[in-house]
Enzyme design. Structure first.
Site, PDB file in Angstrom:
ATOM      1  N   CYS A 112       0.824  -1.217   0.000  1.00 39.76           N
ATOM      2  CA  CYS A 112       0.000   0.000   0.000  1.00 39.76           C
ATOM      3  C   CYS A 112       0.855   1.263   0.000  1.00 39.76           C
ATOM      4  O   CYS A 112       1.408   1.601  -1.036  1.00 39.76           O
ATOM      5  CB  CYS A 112      -1.016  -0.043   1.145  1.00 39.76           C
ATOM      6  SG  CYS A 112      -2.535   0.795   0.725  1.00 39.76           S
ATOM      7  N   GLU A 155      -1.373  -8.930   3.956  1.00 41.42           N
ATOM      8  CA  GLU A 155      -1.105  -9.322   5.347  1.00 41.42           C
ATOM      9  C   GLU A 155      -2.395  -9.631   6.104  1.00 41.42           C
ATOM     10  O   GLU A 155      -2.392 -10.238   7.171  1.00 41.42           O
ATOM     11  CB  GLU A 155      -0.315  -8.236   6.072  1.00 41.42           C
ATOM     12  CG  GLU A 155      -1.100  -7.053   6.592  1.00 41.42           C
ATOM     13  CD  GLU A 155      -1.540  -6.069   5.502  1.00 41.42           C
ATOM     14  OE1 GLU A 155      -1.201  -6.275   4.328  1.00 41.42           O
ATOM     15  OE2 GLU A 155      -2.224  -5.081   5.847  1.00 41.42           O
ATOM     16  N   HIS A 191      -3.692  -5.314   0.567  1.00 37.78           N
ATOM     17  CA  HIS A 191      -3.184  -5.731   1.876  1.00 37.78           C
ATOM     18  C   HIS A 191      -3.175  -7.244   2.012  1.00 37.78           C
ATOM     19  O   HIS A 191      -4.103  -7.839   2.577  1.00 37.78           O
ATOM     20  CB  HIS A 191      -4.012  -5.080   2.985  1.00 37.78           C
ATOM     21  CG  HIS A 191      -3.749  -3.626   3.111  1.00 37.78           C
ATOM     22  ND1 HIS A 191      -2.774  -3.118   3.933  1.00 37.78           N
ATOM     23  CD2 HIS A 191      -4.277  -2.571   2.458  1.00 37.78           C
ATOM     24  CE1 HIS A 191      -2.726  -1.803   3.797  1.00 37.78           C
ATOM     25  NE2 HIS A 191      -3.626  -1.455   2.900  1.00 37.78           N
TER      26      HIS A 191
HETATM   27  N1  LIG Z   1      -2.341   6.616   2.519  1.00 43.21           N
HETATM   28  C1  LIG Z   1      -2.191   5.929   1.239  1.00 43.21           C
HETATM   29  C2  LIG Z   1      -1.909   4.465   1.482  1.00 43.21           C
HETATM   30  C3  LIG Z   1      -3.102   3.780   2.082  1.00 43.21           C
HETATM   31  C4  LIG Z   1      -2.762   2.696   3.080  1.00 43.21           C
HETATM   32  O1  LIG Z   1      -1.615   2.285   3.251  1.00 43.21           O
HETATM   33  N2  LIG Z   1      -3.811   2.265   3.787  1.00 43.21           N
HETATM   34  C5  LIG Z   1      -3.714   1.271   4.842  1.00 43.21           C
HETATM   35  C6  LIG Z   1      -3.725   1.907   6.211  1.00 43.21           C
HETATM   36  C7  LIG Z   1      -3.967   0.938   7.342  1.00 43.21           C
HETATM   37  C8  LIG Z   1      -3.155  -0.371   7.211  1.00 43.21           C
HETATM   38  O2  LIG Z   1      -1.920  -0.325   7.397  1.00 43.21           O
HETATM   39  O3  LIG Z   1      -3.749  -1.415   6.867  1.00 43.21           O
HETATM   40  C9  LIG Z   1      -3.432   6.075   0.376  1.00 43.21           C
HETATM   41  O4  LIG Z   1      -4.466   6.551   0.906  1.00 43.21           O
HETATM   42  O5  LIG Z   1      -3.377   5.699  -0.810  1.00 43.21           O
END
Ligand SMILES: N[C@@H](CCC(=O)NCCCC(=O)O)C(=O)O
Length: 268
Positions: free
Chosen positions: A124, A234, A232
């Protein structure tokens, strides 16, 4: 017969700067750490430190010394965004959360990890950091663009709902992702509002969303695992064969790196 002990690979996981009960803190959400441990590697949280006191040469030396102790590096997701200053863009009104220290460290670590053939896995925000590190740019609010999907997390009253499968991705045949997973498509979750606009030189697109947004990348000619995904994996990775294949691939690369590192240490 004495069991031979093979230490688990150590994987550095970048921290996010947050405020906790009025104190500045650095944190990693637990699902990244638990997922890595489930695949046989030991995560170590890497704080992003006050780098401005070092010269660029000192920083490169510090980074090399740090990464030389590791068998892999994970750049996690985050609710913050890579600063648009990093790709010379005007800030969009929807872009309200920065983590400038993390930007500074992540963009340096990407290059050092690739240079030293340290397995590198971006998720992400980590995916977006790798693209910017290679000179790419980002859309700051994909949902405002004509013809694009809204990639933000679905409304739900629990985390399982937020991380539920949200859209398909098409996987590039013959690519680095296809080498890990035999399917041509897969459902993935989606919790982001930013995304790749221009792909950085030296990167290959490995998967696309139905609206054409790049959802996975690899570092072309990387000597080790160097993949990043916008979703994600994970999240309950063992329940999703596609996510599972990604973590298995990364953990295998980290074990290989551990073996090579041990051999080098033994040779000293
Ligand atoms: N802020 C960026 C990346 C989005 C992101 O990483 N969301 C996950 C946040 C919570 C987690 O770690 O699961 C965007 O908005 O594109």
């Amino acid at each position: 017969m004495q069991a031979t002990y093979s230490p688990r690979p150590l994987v550095g996981v970048i921290a996010c700067c947050r405020e906790v009960e009025g104190h500045s803190a650095q944190m990693v959400t637990d699902k990244y750490l638990q997922a890595l441990y489930r695949y046989g590697v030991t995560p170590v949280i890497l704080p992003v430190l006050a780098v401005d006191m070092l010269t660029p040469e000192q920083r490169a030396a510090e980074t090399t010394a740090l990464l030389s102790r590791l068998d892999g590096l994970m750049l996690t997701g985050s609710y913050t965004n890579v600063s648009p200053d990093r790709y010379s863009a005007e800030r969009a009104p929807e872009n309200t959360r920065d983590d400038l220290l993390r930007d500074e460290e992540a963009l340096c670590w990407v290059h050092e990890a690739v240079r030293h053939a340290l397995p590198l896995f971006g998720i992400c925000r980590g995916f977006q950091e790798m693209n910017v590190a290679f000179g790419g740019t980002l859309h700051q609010a994909v949902q405002t663009l004509p013809g694009m999907l809204d990639h933000r997390e679905p409304s739900a009253d629990n985390m399982a709902g937020h991380y539920a499968p949200s859209h398909k991705v098409k996987i590039r045949p013959g690519g680095a992702l296809a080498a890990l997973y035999s399917g041509e498509h897969s459902e993935v979750n989606s919790l982001h509002q930013q995304g790749i606009d221009q792909l950085g030189p030296g990167l290959d697109a490995e998967a696309w969303a139905p609206d054409g947004l790049i959802e996975a990348i690899s570092v072309r000619d990387a000597a080790a695992f160097a993949l990043a995904v916008q979703w994600h994996p994970e999240w309950r990775s063992k329940d999703h064969p596609f996510y599972d294949a990604l973590f298995e691939g990364f953990a295998t690369a980290c074990r290989q790196h551990r073996t090579q590192r041990a051999a080098q240490l033994d040779a000293c």
